[in-house]
Design an enzyme around this catalytic site. Structure first.
Site, PDB file in Angstrom:
ATOM      1  N   HIS A 139     -33.823 -29.978  10.877  1.00 18.36           N
ATOM      2  CA  HIS A 139     -34.082 -28.841   9.974  1.00 18.36           C
ATOM      3  C   HIS A 139     -34.169 -29.339   8.540  1.00 18.36           C
ATOM      4  O   HIS A 139     -33.395 -30.215   8.123  1.00 18.36           O
ATOM      5  CB  HIS A 139     -33.026 -27.743  10.125  1.00 18.36           C
ATOM      6  CG  HIS A 139     -31.640 -28.107   9.677  1.00 18.36           C
ATOM      7  ND1 HIS A 139     -31.186 -27.907   8.393  1.00 18.36           N
ATOM      8  CD2 HIS A 139     -30.598 -28.648  10.359  1.00 18.36           C
ATOM      9  CE1 HIS A 139     -29.920 -28.303   8.290  1.00 18.36           C
ATOM     10  NE2 HIS A 139     -29.541 -28.755   9.463  1.00 18.36           N
ATOM     11  N   GLU A 185     -32.084 -23.417   9.823  1.00 17.74           N
ATOM     12  CA  GLU A 185     -30.934 -23.716  10.685  1.00 17.74           C
ATOM     13  C   GLU A 185     -29.638 -23.290  10.025  1.00 17.74           C
ATOM     14  O   GLU A 185     -28.734 -22.776  10.673  1.00 17.74           O
ATOM     15  CB  GLU A 185     -30.889 -25.214  11.001  1.00 17.74           C
ATOM     16  CG  GLU A 185     -29.840 -25.607  12.059  1.00 17.74           C
ATOM     17  CD  GLU A 185     -28.444 -25.882  11.504  1.00 17.74           C
ATOM     18  OE1 GLU A 185     -27.496 -25.975  12.298  1.00 17.74           O
ATOM     19  OE2 GLU A 185     -28.300 -25.993  10.263  1.00 17.74           O
TER      20      GLU A 185
END
Length: 840
Positions: A139, A185
């Site tokens: 991420h 995330e």
């Protein structure tokens, strides 16, 4: 055995093994890296990507930095890689902006809603296409106010370089490799959910590798695999060049005692896909802080991660098992690395057989000892059980005594004195534990075993320790714990050692030759336990600085130290009975303990550090908040404004008050009992981690965001079975929190979020976390409540908080001024928010 020989030998032995374990952990690469060619993973190229990503600054979901600048940078690099790829591969790129909702039982349970967040997805496949794929996930977003180098820009840099390396290979892969650069995330796993539940490529994924961080740099630990699918562990065992993996870490993490989660959960629970979860675990003190910068990540750390992940991805992308993964899904695996050199892995069912056989042999040995000679069997059994009970009693006394010391240290306000100086915890709790253990057995030897042969006592206490480990092995195996392999080591090697040196000991007693042979025989279990203890303390010690104000960290760490002391002492307790005296050892340990306790009480060991090379900051969150409470008619019945302050550890703000005197006991945060979550603008439902005596509400002027929240009741609809459906529309900043509490007699039965069934948080209120990308349509949702016929005071309290994490509304002048006054050993993260409570 003279004490002057025995005690130093044991100490040197343990220190030597500890040094060996330390060297192993510090060695990032098993061999120096060769000069990287165009088709090899290059840490220097990956570092270039990392530096450029972190140079963007904090990449909060919804900010231009995350949604535009970072995305454009990734696309630019991917397009460049695509232009230079060989004809053996086809590269496809997709920008996904999903909208969705799901419920999760993390942090006590809550529901998440996301709109128009960003995923950058790349598929590398053979020219002819591929039916099956392996996913690699990182991420690129970061938590607010941090550069997020280790979490998780370095993983995205590694993935870019792996994509570059694979694309330049002339060898075609059998299966596709999908690289997901997910952009949300940190908003509790939203982007991975959007991908795995909505993207068309998700259907082809048969396995995944998730790259995460719980620290900054060091080795990346495989701490979760599966569920089941033992072939994935075997893939790592075969392919990884610099292995670092532990089923112990897996069972600790999945127990929930570490307050963290990863995208692994989303792929497992919502995609039904097995995978491997890796994370950097070193130096967690600066995880999620401003100090998480690219210069703190060693090039060798990037190289080893790249070598490992590239090798495992290539192995999976050319494996026949990937296409038939459904056939190989059953069974768990016991796996652990040996000093980072290689990984031992075997099926859990094989481990179960080995464990029971080992335990059976140990019990057979013990029963044979008891029955020789037969006329004294009852006497022998009585002596063994007495030693067994005394050993357990000594451990219990040690645990109670050390926890009392930890409680005392916490009560007098000296918690976390070891946070910057870890050796303090060993000098304080380690010496106390060892001294107490020795004292109990010394008293037993002096008064209970007054005229008993010392050699006999040494023998019977060894057998008592063997019996304890054998029982532990049986119980853990019965519970289905793969970590039971540790007990196997602590039964098998000591038993073999005892059988090998029995003749020497019975004829000559505790000679130097006996001690040397004894310690050599114990080498494997003791070395592995010290190697494992480094990993455990490396993970848990920093967590104590961000685990909230409820858990006394000294008691947790003291408990861990006592447990490891008990384990390491288990086969040295017999030495207490073999030496002539333990007075000098006991006096030395007591002196070290008392001196350390006096120094801790004096406050000489300050918990936090602003050292530029090795900072260990205190975490403080500040929210400049304006609150309004409305009645059933929509009138504002109460309003206030202030800066809400939360210290993320047990010490609260006690160390900060001398620097900012107005933050003191007179401004403790009051709880609004009639409002969900006490009427406070929690960004996540972590209220159970904080006591209201340890957060503060400093009065401050009202804030007036340039982009205020808009909250509307669109409709009320009477539904069957005395239900009422309320429909709402909300527009506001990229992060909002919704709090719901049904009024007395009412119940929340359904809503338009998640799977339709409301999930309550700890305490019974309902929490919804909302985030969006750069732009999104207004958020529409409905809630359905069953209510009594008479509900004159309303059926539901509903509150909405708007969080301004970036841009012109993020920090008010008052918040800026307050943050400037905080000492440099703090990481103070601040933002503005509004809170409105309504009754319907």
């Amino acid at each position: 055995l003279p004490e002057a020989r025995g005690a130093p030998l044991v100490l040197l032995y343990l220190l030597g093994l500890r040094a060996l374990a330390q060297v192993s952990h510090r060695q990032l690469l098993s061999r120096p890296p060769a000069a990287a060619g165009p088709r090899d993973f290059s840490a220097s190229r990956a570092r270039g990507y990392l530096d450029n990503i972190t140079a963007i600054g904090p990449r909060t979901v919804g900010s231009p930095e995350n949604e535009v600048i970072a995305v454009n940078y990734l696309l630019e690099q991917i397009r460049g890689i695509e232009r230079e790829s060989t004809d053996a591969h086809k590269i496809s790129v997709d920008i996904q902006r999903p909208t969705g909702s799901f419920s999760i039982d993390f942090l006590g349970g809550f529901t998440s809603y996301y709109a128009n967040i960003t995923n950058v997805v790349v598929k590398l496949e053979p020219r002819s296409g591929a039916e099956h794929a392996v996913l690699s996930n990182c991420h690129f977003d970061s938590v607010p106010n941090t550069p997020g180098a280790s979490d998780d820009a370095v993983s995205c840099a590694v993935m870019l370089e792996i994509l570059n390396t694979l694309s330049k290979s002339s060898e075609s892969l059998q299966h596709a490799v999908i690289f997901l650069f997910n952009g949300a995330e940190e908003n509790i796993l939203q982007a991975s959910h959007g991908f795995i539940t909505q993207h068309e490529w998700a259907k082809s994924i048969r396995a995944f590798i998730n790259l995460e961080a719980a620290g900054v740099g060091g080795k990346e630990l495989v701490f979760q695999t599966g569920p089941e699918n033992p072939w994935l562990v075997q893939a790592y065992v075969v392919a990884a060049k610099h292995p670092f993996a532990s089923v112990v870490a897996q069972e600790i993490f999945q127990s929930g005692i570490i307050p963290a989660d990863t995208d692994f959960r989303i792929y497992r629970d919502f995609g039904n896909v097995p995978g491997i979860d890796l994370a950097f675990i070193e130096n967690g003190y600066i995880y999620h802080t401003e100090y998480d910068t690219s210069d703190r990540i060693l090039t060798d750390s990037i190289q080893r991660a790249g070598d490992n992940i590239l090798a495992v991805l290539k192995y999976l992308a050319t494996s026949e098992k990937l296409a038939k993964s459904f056939e190989y899904r059953h069974g768990n695996v016991v796996f652990f690395d040996i000093l980072g050199l290689f990984v031992l892995a075997y099926p859990a069912r094989v481990g179960t057989i080995m464990n029971y056989i080992t335990a059976a042999i140990a019990f057979f040995y013990l029963s044979k000892k008891v029955l020789q000679p037969k006329p004294r069997a009852v006497h022998n059994l009585k002596k063994l059980l007495t030693a067994f009970s005394l050993t357990l009693a000594s451990w219990l006394c040690t645990l109670v005594a050390v926890l009392m010391v930890a409680m005392f240290v916490s009560i007098i306000g000296r918690a976390l004195s070891w946070y910057t100086h870890f050796y303090v915890s060993v000098s304080l709790y380690g010496t106390a534990a060892t001294a107490k253990l020795i004292l109990v057995h010394m008293l037993a030897k002096k008064y209970f075993y007054k005229n008993v042969n010392e050699q006999y006592l040494g023998d019977v206490f060894f057998d008592a320790s063997l019996m304890i480990w054998s029982i532990a092995l049986t119980v853990m195996t019965q519970m289905g714990l793969c970590s039971a392999f540790i007990c196997t080591l602590w039964v098998a090697f000591p038993l073999l050692t005892k059988l090998m040196i029995h003749k020497e000991f019975s004829q000559k007693g505790a000679t130097i030759k006996f001690i040397v042979m004894y310690m050599l025989g114990m080498f494997v279990p003791y070395l592995y336990m010290l190697y494992l203890s480094w990993t455990v303390f490396e993970m848990f010690t920093p967590v104590m600085g961000r685990s909230g104000s409820e858990i006394p960290p000294d008691m947790v760490l003291a408990g861990f130290i006592v447990i490891f002391t008990m384990i390491l002492s288990s086969y040295f307790i017999n030495f207490i009975y073999l030496v002539k005296s333990t007075k000098t050892t006991l006096l030395t340990l007591t002196t070290v303990f008392v001196v350390t306790l006096i120094l801790v009480c004096s406050g000489i060991f300050f918990p936090y550090s602003s050292d530029a090379a090795n900072p260990k900051p205190k975490r403080v969150f500040l929210q400049h908040t304006s609150r309004r409470f409305h009645d059933l008619d929509g009138n504002v019945v109460k309003s206030d404004s202030g800066i809400w302050i939360n210290g993320f550890d047990y010490n609260g703000i006690s160390h900060i008050t001398p620097h900012v005197p107005e933050i003191n006991d007179t401004i403790r945060t009051p709880c609004e009992e009639q409002a969900p979550f006490c009427g406070l603008p929690w960004i996540l439902p972590v209220h159970f981690m904080f006591r209201f005596v340890k957060n503060w509400y400093l009065p401050a002027p009202e804030i007036l965001p340039r982009s205020p929240i808009q909250f509307k009741l669109l409709s009320k609809k009477v539904m069957p079975r005395n239900s009422m459906r309320l429909s709402f529309e909300v527009s506001g900043p990229s992060h909002m929190s919704l709090y719901v509490r049904p009024r007395a007699g009412s119940a929340l039965s359904r809503w338009s979020l998640g799977d339709g069934m409301p999930v309550a948080s700890l305490g019974g209120d309902y929490f919804v976390f909302y985030s969006r990308g750069l732009q999104a349509a207004p958020w529409h949702f409905w809630v359905e409540l069953t209510a009594p016929e008479k509900h004159s005071d309303g059926i539901v309290s509903l509150a909405i908080a708007a969080h301004y994490f970036f841009g012109e509304d993020q920090k008010s002048p008052q918040l800026y001024a307050l943050l400037e006054r905080f000492p440099n050993w703090t990481f103070s993260s601040g933002w503005s928010c509004t809170y409105d409570l309504f009754v319907f």
